[in-house]
Design an enzyme around this catalytic site. Structure first.
Site, PDB file in Angstrom:
ATOM      1  N   GLY A  46      40.730  78.091  37.678  1.00  0.00           N
ATOM      2  CA  GLY A  46      41.217  77.064  38.591  1.00  0.00           C
ATOM      3  C   GLY A  46      40.975  77.485  40.023  1.00  0.00           C
ATOM      4  O   GLY A  46      40.902  78.680  40.331  1.00  0.00           O
ATOM      5  N   GLN A  51      41.631  77.645  48.944  1.00  0.00           N
ATOM      6  CA  GLN A  51      41.141  78.983  48.601  1.00  0.00           C
ATOM      7  C   GLN A  51      39.722  79.240  49.089  1.00  0.00           C
ATOM      8  O   GLN A  51      39.242  80.363  49.027  1.00  0.00           O
ATOM      9  CB  GLN A  51      41.245  79.215  47.097  1.00  0.00           C
ATOM     10  CG  GLN A  51      42.683  79.305  46.611  1.00  0.00           C
ATOM     11  CD  GLN A  51      42.732  79.525  45.128  1.00  0.00           C
ATOM     12  OE1 GLN A  51      42.736  78.576  44.347  1.00  0.00           O
ATOM     13  NE2 GLN A  51      42.749  80.793  44.735  1.00  0.00           N
ATOM     14  N   CYS A  94      45.055  85.356  40.324  1.00  0.00           N
ATOM     15  CA  CYS A  94      44.614  84.398  41.342  1.00  0.00           C
ATOM     16  C   CYS A  94      43.343  84.928  41.997  1.00  0.00           C
ATOM     17  O   CYS A  94      43.273  86.112  42.333  1.00  0.00           O
ATOM     18  CB  CYS A  94      45.726  84.221  42.373  1.00  0.00           C
ATOM     19  SG  CYS A  94      45.329  83.039  43.664  1.00  0.00           S
ATOM     20  N   LEU A  95      42.379  84.048  42.178  1.00  0.00           N
ATOM     21  CA  LEU A  95      41.142  84.470  42.828  1.00  0.00           C
ATOM     22  C   LEU A  95      41.375  84.915  44.269  1.00  0.00           C
ATOM     23  O   LEU A  95      40.594  85.684  44.814  1.00  0.00           O
ATOM     24  CB  LEU A  95      40.106  83.335  42.785  1.00  0.00           C
ATOM     25  CG  LEU A  95      39.670  82.924  41.377  1.00  0.00           C
ATOM     26  CD1 LEU A  95      38.704  81.751  41.439  1.00  0.00           C
ATOM     27  CD2 LEU A  95      39.067  84.093  40.622  1.00  0.00           C
ATOM     28  N   HIS A 136      50.065  76.123  39.164  1.00  0.00           N
ATOM     29  CA  HIS A 136      49.568  77.193  40.030  1.00  0.00           C
ATOM     30  C   HIS A 136      48.706  76.601  41.154  1.00  0.00           C
ATOM     31  O   HIS A 136      48.871  76.944  42.329  1.00  0.00           O
ATOM     32  CB  HIS A 136      48.767  78.176  39.170  1.00  0.00           C
ATOM     33  CG  HIS A 136      48.144  79.299  39.923  1.00  0.00           C
ATOM     34  ND1 HIS A 136      48.558  80.596  39.773  1.00  0.00           N
ATOM     35  CD2 HIS A 136      47.113  79.345  40.810  1.00  0.00           C
ATOM     36  CE1 HIS A 136      47.811  81.394  40.541  1.00  0.00           C
ATOM     37  NE2 HIS A 136      46.925  80.647  41.178  1.00  0.00           N
ATOM     38  N   GLU A 137      47.786  75.717  40.793  1.00  0.00           N
ATOM     39  CA  GLU A 137      46.864  75.155  41.785  1.00  0.00           C
ATOM     40  C   GLU A 137      47.572  74.190  42.734  1.00  0.00           C
ATOM     41  O   GLU A 137      47.298  74.183  43.936  1.00  0.00           O
ATOM     42  CB  GLU A 137      45.668  74.482  41.107  1.00  0.00           C
ATOM     43  CG  GLU A 137      44.812  75.409  40.261  1.00  0.00           C
ATOM     44  CD  GLU A 137      44.355  76.683  40.959  1.00  0.00           C
ATOM     45  OE1 GLU A 137      44.195  76.688  42.198  1.00  0.00           O
ATOM     46  OE2 GLU A 137      44.152  77.696  40.260  1.00  0.00           O
ATOM     47  N   HIS A 140      49.223  76.040  45.412  1.00  0.00           N
ATOM     48  CA  HIS A 140      48.312  76.396  46.502  1.00  0.00           C
ATOM     49  C   HIS A 140      48.223  75.274  47.533  1.00  0.00           C
ATOM     50  O   HIS A 140      48.186  75.533  48.738  1.00  0.00           O
ATOM     51  CB  HIS A 140      46.898  76.678  45.982  1.00  0.00           C
ATOM     52  CG  HIS A 140      46.673  78.077  45.543  1.00  0.00           C
ATOM     53  ND1 HIS A 140      46.804  79.162  46.381  1.00  0.00           N
ATOM     54  CD2 HIS A 140      46.297  78.578  44.347  1.00  0.00           C
ATOM     55  CE1 HIS A 140      46.521  80.270  45.722  1.00  0.00           C
ATOM     56  NE2 HIS A 140      46.216  79.943  44.480  1.00  0.00           N
TER      57      HIS A 140
END
Length: 173
Positions: A46, A51, A94-95, A136-137, A140
């Site tokens: 994701g 990000q 997380c990226l 999660h996304e 963000h």
């Protein structure tokens, strides 16, 4: 398309609240394609536009495993409209916080609404890992990271670790 540079902790942009996308344009579609390329390259499951430094309410997700056919989903202006009382713990990463994983408790099931790249409004339910990924996304998009769901001590340690790494990178540059 293009692989974009990931924004990483402690970058303050990760705390921005993203703006609605509005009408879906060719630029929106190109951004979504870049986001998918970036997510696959990382690799991840994701990615929110913030990000890669763009404060728009746009999310891409693909839960397919390496040996499975890709199944990308693009969520334009997504929002959670309902969450279950039942909770579930999943290990999250997380990226934007590379190679850091912790167990996070979230609602097990959600109902969410979004628009497609064709502008169609969709409302769906999700559970398990898909529900976790969507939450999660969307976090963000609201300036929230998964570490914010951890104890103060764990969150503080993670932030300090990445601040220290960022200082080292800056010194080496």
């Amino acid at each position: 398309m293009a692989i974009r540079t990931l924004v990483k902790l402690p970058d303050p942009r990760l705390r921005l609240v993203s703006e609605p996308v509005g009408p879906v344009t060719a630029e929106t579609r190109a951004l979504a394609a870049d986001m998918l390329d970036t997510m696959y390259d990382a690799p991840g499951i994701g990615l929110a536009a913030i990000q890669i430094g763009i404060a728009k309410r746009l999310v891409v997700i693909d839960l397919a495993k390496k040996d499975e056919e890709r199944c990308p989903v693009v969520l334009v202006d997504p929002e959670i409209t309902w969450s279950s009382e039942e909770r579930r713990v999943h290990e999250e990463g997380c990226l934007s916080i590379p190679e850091y994983y912790e167990e996070v408790e979230r609602p097990d099931r959600i109902r969410y609404r979004y628009r497609t790249l064709e502008g169609e409004s969709v409302e769906q339910e999700a559970d398990g890992i898909l529900a976790t990924c969507i939450q999660h996304e969307i976090d963000h998009l609201n300036g929230v990271m998964f570490i914010d769901h951890l104890s103060r001590l764990k969150r503080s340690r993670a932030i300090k670790k990445f601040e220290k790494a960022a200082r080292r990178e800056a010194e080496d540059a």
